[in-house]
Design a protein around this motif. Structure first.
Motif, mmCIF file in Angstrom:
data_model
loop_
_atom_site.group_PDB
_atom_site.id
_atom_site.type_symbol
_atom_site.label_atom_id
_atom_site.label_comp_id
_atom_site.label_asym_id
_atom_site.label_seq_id
_atom_site.Cartn_x
_atom_site.Cartn_y
_atom_site.Cartn_z
ATOM 1 N N CYS A 1 2.628 7.589 -15.181
ATOM 2 C CA CYS A 1 1.687 7.794 -14.076
ATOM 3 C C CYS A 1 1.032 6.468 -13.674
ATOM 4 O O CYS A 1 0.840 6.199 -12.489
ATOM 5 C CB CYS A 1 0.633 8.831 -14.453
ATOM 6 S SG CYS A 1 1.296 10.510 -14.492
ATOM 7 N N GLU A 2 0.681 5.675 -14.672
ATOM 8 C CA GLU A 2 0.073 4.374 -14.353
ATOM 9 C C GLU A 2 1.071 3.491 -13.611
ATOM 10 O O GLU A 2 0.732 2.833 -12.626
ATOM 11 C CB GLU A 2 -0.397 3.674 -15.635
ATOM 12 C CG GLU A 2 -1.754 4.198 -16.091
ATOM 13 C CD GLU A 2 -2.120 3.736 -17.498
ATOM 14 O OE1 GLU A 2 -1.557 2.724 -17.968
ATOM 15 O OE2 GLU A 2 -2.964 4.398 -18.127
ATOM 16 N N HIS A 3 2.305 3.497 -14.086
ATOM 17 C CA HIS A 3 3.339 2.694 -13.441
ATOM 18 C C HIS A 3 3.509 3.075 -11.970
ATOM 19 O O HIS A 3 3.639 2.213 -11.094
ATOM 20 C CB HIS A 3 4.658 2.863 -14.194
ATOM 21 C CG HIS A 3 5.814 2.192 -13.537
ATOM 22 N ND1 HIS A 3 5.958 0.817 -13.516
ATOM 23 C CD2 HIS A 3 6.879 2.687 -12.852
ATOM 24 C CE1 HIS A 3 7.054 0.494 -12.853
ATOM 25 N NE2 HIS A 3 7.636 1.608 -12.438
ATOM 26 N N HIS A 4 3.489 4.376 -11.692
ATOM 27 C CA HIS A 4 3.709 4.835 -10.315
ATOM 28 C C HIS A 4 2.409 5.000 -9.527
ATOM 29 O O HIS A 4 2.451 5.359 -8.344
ATOM 30 C CB HIS A 4 4.454 6.173 -10.333
ATOM 31 C CG HIS A 4 5.909 6.045 -10.682
ATOM 32 N ND1 HIS A 4 6.891 5.790 -9.752
ATOM 33 C CD2 HIS A 4 6.552 6.140 -11.879
ATOM 34 C CE1 HIS A 4 8.074 5.734 -10.348
ATOM 35 N NE2 HIS A 4 7.902 5.946 -11.643
ATOM 36 N N GLY A 5 1.262 4.800 -10.194
ATOM 37 C CA GLY A 5 -0.026 4.990 -9.494
ATOM 38 C C GLY A 5 -0.263 6.429 -9.094
ATOM 39 O O GLY A 5 -0.768 6.721 -8.003
ATOM 40 N N TRP B 1 -1.928 10.271 -9.936
ATOM 41 C CA TRP B 1 -3.024 10.980 -10.609
ATOM 42 C C TRP B 1 -2.457 11.824 -11.750
ATOM 43 O O TRP B 1 -1.584 12.662 -11.546
ATOM 44 C CB TRP B 1 -3.725 11.871 -9.587
ATOM 45 C CG TRP B 1 -4.944 12.609 -10.067
ATOM 46 C CD1 TRP B 1 -4.984 13.590 -11.020
ATOM 47 C CD2 TRP B 1 -6.288 12.456 -9.600
ATOM 48 N NE1 TRP B 1 -6.275 14.049 -11.172
ATOM 49 C CE2 TRP B 1 -7.097 13.372 -10.312
ATOM 50 C CE3 TRP B 1 -6.896 11.632 -8.640
ATOM 51 C CZ2 TRP B 1 -8.476 13.496 -10.090
ATOM 52 C CZ3 TRP B 1 -8.253 11.766 -8.419
ATOM 53 C CH2 TRP B 1 -9.036 12.670 -9.145
ATOM 54 N N LYS C 1 -12.047 10.652 -15.185
ATOM 55 C CA LYS C 1 -12.135 9.340 -15.823
ATOM 56 C C LYS C 1 -12.977 8.387 -14.977
ATOM 57 O O LYS C 1 -13.833 7.676 -15.490
ATOM 58 C CB LYS C 1 -10.728 8.758 -16.032
ATOM 59 C CG LYS C 1 -10.717 7.451 -16.806
ATOM 60 C CD LYS C 1 -9.299 7.019 -17.157
ATOM 61 C CE LYS C 1 -8.489 6.736 -15.903
ATOM 62 N NZ LYS C 1 -7.083 6.430 -16.201
ATOM 63 N N ASN C 2 -12.708 8.386 -13.666
ATOM 64 C CA ASN C 2 -13.514 7.594 -12.737
ATOM 65 C C ASN C 2 -14.692 8.450 -12.277
ATOM 66 O O ASN C 2 -14.494 9.457 -11.592
ATOM 67 C CB ASN C 2 -12.648 7.174 -11.542
ATOM 68 C CG ASN C 2 -13.449 6.419 -10.492
ATOM 69 O OD1 ASN C 2 -14.686 6.453 -10.473
ATOM 70 N ND2 ASN C 2 -12.739 5.748 -9.611
ATOM 71 N N ARG D 1 -6.691 8.836 -21.100
ATOM 72 C CA ARG D 1 -6.080 8.057 -20.018
ATOM 73 C C ARG D 1 -5.863 8.899 -18.764
ATOM 74 O O ARG D 1 -5.456 8.372 -17.723
ATOM 75 C CB ARG D 1 -4.754 7.459 -20.505
ATOM 76 C CG ARG D 1 -4.952 6.442 -21.636
ATOM 77 C CD ARG D 1 -3.631 6.008 -22.219
ATOM 78 N NE ARG D 1 -2.793 5.345 -21.220
ATOM 79 C CZ ARG D 1 -1.510 5.031 -21.422
ATOM 80 N NH1 ARG D 1 -0.944 5.328 -22.607
ATOM 81 N NH2 ARG D 1 -0.818 4.438 -20.492
ATOM 82 N N ASP E 1 -6.625 11.036 -15.363
ATOM 83 C CA ASP E 1 -7.619 10.949 -14.286
ATOM 84 C C ASP E 1 -8.546 12.151 -14.320
ATOM 85 O O ASP E 1 -9.711 12.050 -13.965
ATOM 86 C CB ASP E 1 -6.911 10.857 -12.932
ATOM 87 C CG ASP E 1 -6.142 9.554 -12.815
ATOM 88 O OD1 ASP E 1 -6.787 8.524 -12.591
ATOM 89 O OD2 ASP E 1 -4.901 9.561 -12.988
ATOM 90 N N ALA F 1 1.247 9.196 -19.477
ATOM 91 C CA ALA F 1 0.238 8.312 -18.871
ATOM 92 C C ALA F 1 0.859 6.982 -18.454
ATOM 93 O O ALA F 1 0.541 6.436 -17.392
ATOM 94 C CB ALA F 1 -0.917 8.082 -19.848
ATOM 95 N N ASP F 2 1.773 6.460 -19.286
ATOM 96 C CA ASP F 2 2.473 5.218 -18.921
ATOM 97 C C ASP F 2 3.176 5.375 -17.574
ATOM 98 O O ASP F 2 3.068 4.518 -16.694
ATOM 99 C CB ASP F 2 3.526 4.869 -19.986
ATOM 100 C CG ASP F 2 2.900 4.312 -21.271
ATOM 101 O OD1 ASP F 2 1.694 3.966 -21.243
ATOM 102 O OD2 ASP F 2 3.617 4.255 -22.291
#
Lengths: 531, 531
Positions: free
Chosen positions: A292-296, A298, A348-349, A324, A326, A289-290
């Protein structure tokens, strides 16, 4: 098929006569409530007896005849049908009972404690009873009005299971769909549509750079299949290296993502496994998740099999960080012990629920937004008509509470641990990954070095299945053949553990000194056994 | 929810206590065969009573409360669950019965003869009983060994229904899948993969010319949805003009195909309807097949609704030529009256069954070809785990013979004709297309020219549904709002025909002279009614 069908008409009416004879009487009998009650009574009696017998370990787990024989018999039933009204409900019910006998005699017996086969659960009988109710009322589910109660039940269950995973109450969305393959596909369509703005309306033709999906080395085949379906290409699935425990290696993933970024290759999604189909491994979700979040990017988690550990205080650490993601899928028909197919997909959204299928069906969705729209399943699911696939789980959780799943999951883990401990104590047994939940790979490596180990284990599997007190399968992992079993039945116990060890010992005593020819002999008559 | 859950424990055990208390006892009770028998008896009793009551026209066809109320109640059941072992089977069964009461009280009553709503069949109770058996045995279906009997049954039914459509025995292939949307999708993936050689492995990125799918003007939304899914783009669906009867105009199709050929636009498939979702129109298949053969284009026929006319000597002319299609889908859960979802997909060329998903799943498909491979459903279906979705139809056809469907279809057509004749006799009633099977569009055009006809008919629909003896819907066709009904229940009769005419007359007497405001008043409290 020994039941006489006619008891009032001699000789039987001909096919064409029937149709002209009395359609109203035929239709009345087809829908008659008392006939239904009698039929159900007979069938339930057969199923109840079956449950008692197989749970007592009577008979083999599987007695699969060659396909042609079953096909001939299935056809024979159709050919034996006659066109006249079966005016006697009792005769009809008896005949239905005999058909059920044929079904039970030639099915895999998932309720037999010796069933440690595929990831198919022995359904809770209570859940099956609610499937009967769902089948009879046959609600539509595309919009609220087609199934007011079953739609509300689906929404309540999406809330409940999403919160169980750790999503924040009120902040996520979800749906129920027909199986893990369709759920993985739906999530990847949503991710594709998000990344490639007009992919839904304009397609992928004309894209200059081919996007990719990154997935676990042993992810279920539905991930590559989804890439093939959605126009990306099955070969656009990139598999990340796993560590020794069969888990995605975060460093390998980081390197891959950096490389793709350098080459400006768009990434539709990273698919993590909880647990992976072949090995049962659970990916390190926080580290993934870290990244994926860093690279934006899904993050999709395939928790079809593993979502259920969320109910267990002892085992839920395996899916730490899943909230965490998507999107997440979870099969209730696996470790929540309801009949197939019932898969949950979470976003998640909450708005992402509408990303996959951005479309209208004018004959269904007539008016503009109102309170009911969020209850209209068809806007978010692939299916238009859909089964009321959340009803049986809702029944289990309403009658027993969610804690019943802690009981079941902990028991499954306990038995698995017992299997693993006993196997690990045998020097010749090799387990390529340490089992984290209830999927176990192992093989027996005979001492004689000239024996073909794959052939040996294939023959070992056939020997075990033929005996009938256990049913397990084989798979190929990192180029070698392994026996694979999945503890799916909470009624499996020490009896099965001992039977497995006994089978290994017996087979080894007989064959450890043999050449390959002997294994072939073991497999006589097993040509339809393939897994 | 008035049933007391505990009768032996006072006070109730706490959630955590339970889990630690006696897991073995909980698990034993969960799978107990006698508890199953009792639960089933209670639930079957409720369902049988329900059948008798709604078939006697007791109560409304639909009493849909606002979604929030059902959601609150569905949640309340979950919240009322307690974690202790429900040690008394009787209490458990009573509680399950009360849950079934809530389901029945808040569901669409498809077995009510006044249900002339969506294309959802009132399932034959016999079929629902076999769904219970399928749910309990829970066979896997991806490969033969996972469900030896249910797989053979599927194969026998694919043969039988394919031959019923007119395919040459032994010369075609097919499969059963989870619904018409998935079946249409599968067929179009196969057609895409056939036309675009490496679409499966390489995707559609990089294609210079955008291919198209050509479809019926009123085709089901799953066709455009499939184009969106498979990477073609939903807007790459081209809709052919229909004639006055709502059927694809062969000349318009010929012109379109010529034009596309001139412009070198690849055509994935032509999709014909039998019958079209909105209007029930049946396309002229021989003329369309001629054109497709001439151009070498894949012909797909969506016979989800209409395939069943093949059983009727009087009506099977509607699908004349269907056996010339490359692929055909047919929903058994529509006019063959089995519960959802059970869709058949046929391929004229048997090898095309493997075109859609050209992949392996190593953990399932271990060995090379043998006799059993053609029984391995997973090679041809989107699903890996799949329901035994052919079992209930096999039971109906084995107990009653195929001729029972001639009886049912002819009766459905007879009642539809009666509705149409009575409506046609009313001067103010307008029917935009002549009904060919059991789907009817109509609207009432009041004499006063200043009345908003759409608003009038919307209010008319609300008036009818609110009364409760009939349930029908609305749709938009060629820019205008129509009432739409589908005769799905063979127990509908003159009572329903008269109720509809009576409703039109009553509403007209009350409102023919009104302005639009009055219609709004009729709709008070109906904000959740949308179709």
């Amino acid at each position: 098929m020994s039941q006489a069908f006619y008891i009032e008409q001699t000789p039987p009416a001909k096919r064409t006569d029937c149709h002209q004879s009395d359609p109203a009487a035929i239709i009345k009998q087809l829908y008659d409530s008392e006939t239904f009650r009698l039929l159900a009574q007979v069938v339930v009696g057969r199923l109840s007896d079956h449950l008692e017998q197989v749970q007592s370990r009577n008979g083999k787990v599987m007695t699969a005849r060659p396909p042609r024989l079953n096909l001939l018999d299935a056809r024979a039933w159709l050919d034996a049908a006659t066109a006249a009204t079966p005016s006697d409900a009792r005769t009809l019910a008896d005949r239905a009972g005999t058909m059920i006998d044929d079904l039970l005699a030639n099915s895999q017996r998932l309720h037999h404690p010796g069933y440690i086969g595929h990831q198919l659960a022995p359904p809770l009988p209570l859940a099956a009873v609610f499937e009967l109710a769902a089948a009879l009322v046959n609600q539509g589910m595309a919009i609220y009005e087609l199934g007011p109660w079953t739609t509300a039940v689906e929404k309540a269950m999406v809330e409940r299971l999403g919160e169980q995973l750790g999503f924040v109450p009120g902040s996520f969305s979800g749906l129920v769909t027909s199986g893990g393959t369709l759920a993985n596909l739906t999530a990847l369509i949503a991710a594709r549509n998000k990344l490639l703005g007009d992919a839904w309306s304009q397609g992928l033709t004309g894209l200059e750079t081919k996007p990719v999906v990154i997935t676990h080395m042993e992810s279920h085949y539905s991930i590559a299949r989804a890439a093939g379906i959605i126009g990306l290409g099955a070969e656009q699935c990139l598999y990340v290296a796993s560590d020794a425990a069969g888990r995605t290696d975060p460093q390998a993933l980081a390197d891959l993502l950096d490389d793709l970024k350098r080459r400006a290759v768009p990434v539709i999604a990273v698919v993590a496994s909880a647990g992976a189909t072949r090995t049962g491994s659970f990916d390190p979700l926080p580290a993934i998740a870290d990244l994926c979040e860093h690279h934006g990017i899904w993050l999709h988690v395939d928790a079809a099999h593993g979502g259920a550990v969320s109910f267990s205080k002892a085992h839920r650490h395996l899916i730490e960080g899943i909230e965490r993601a998507d999107s997440v899928i979870w099969d209730a028909h696996k470790m929540l012990f309801v009949p197939t197919l019932s898969t949950y997909l979470f976003y998640k959204n909450p708005r992402n629920k509408y990303l996959a299928f951005s479309q209208d069906a004018p004959f269904l969705f007539v008016e503009d937004s109102d309170d009911a729209h969020e209850f209209d399943c068809g806007l978010a699911t692939a299916e238009c008509t859909k089964r009321a696939a959340a009803l049986s789980l809702w029944a289990v959780m309403s009658l027993y509470g969610g804690s019943v799943y802690e009981t079941l999951i902990d028991r499954i883990c306990e038995i698995t641990a017992l299997f693993v401990a006993k196997l690990a104590a045998i020097e010749q047994v090799e387990m390529p990954v340490e089992p984290q939940f209830n999927i176990v790979l192992f093989r027996y490596v005979p001492e004689r070095p000239d024996i073909d180990v794959d052939a040996y284990n294939k023959a070992l599997r056939a020997f075990i299945v033929e005996d009938g007190s256990l049913y397990l399968t084989t798979t190929t992992y990192r180029g070698a053949l392994y026996l694979r079993f999945v503890v799916m039945n909470p009624l499996s116990n020490e009896t099965e553990v001992e039977a497995l060890i006994e089978a290994l010992t017996t087979f080894a005593a007989r064959h450890d000194g043999d050449g390959d020819a002997a294994f072939a002999a073991e497999r006589t008559g097993q040509s339809h056994l393939k897994v």
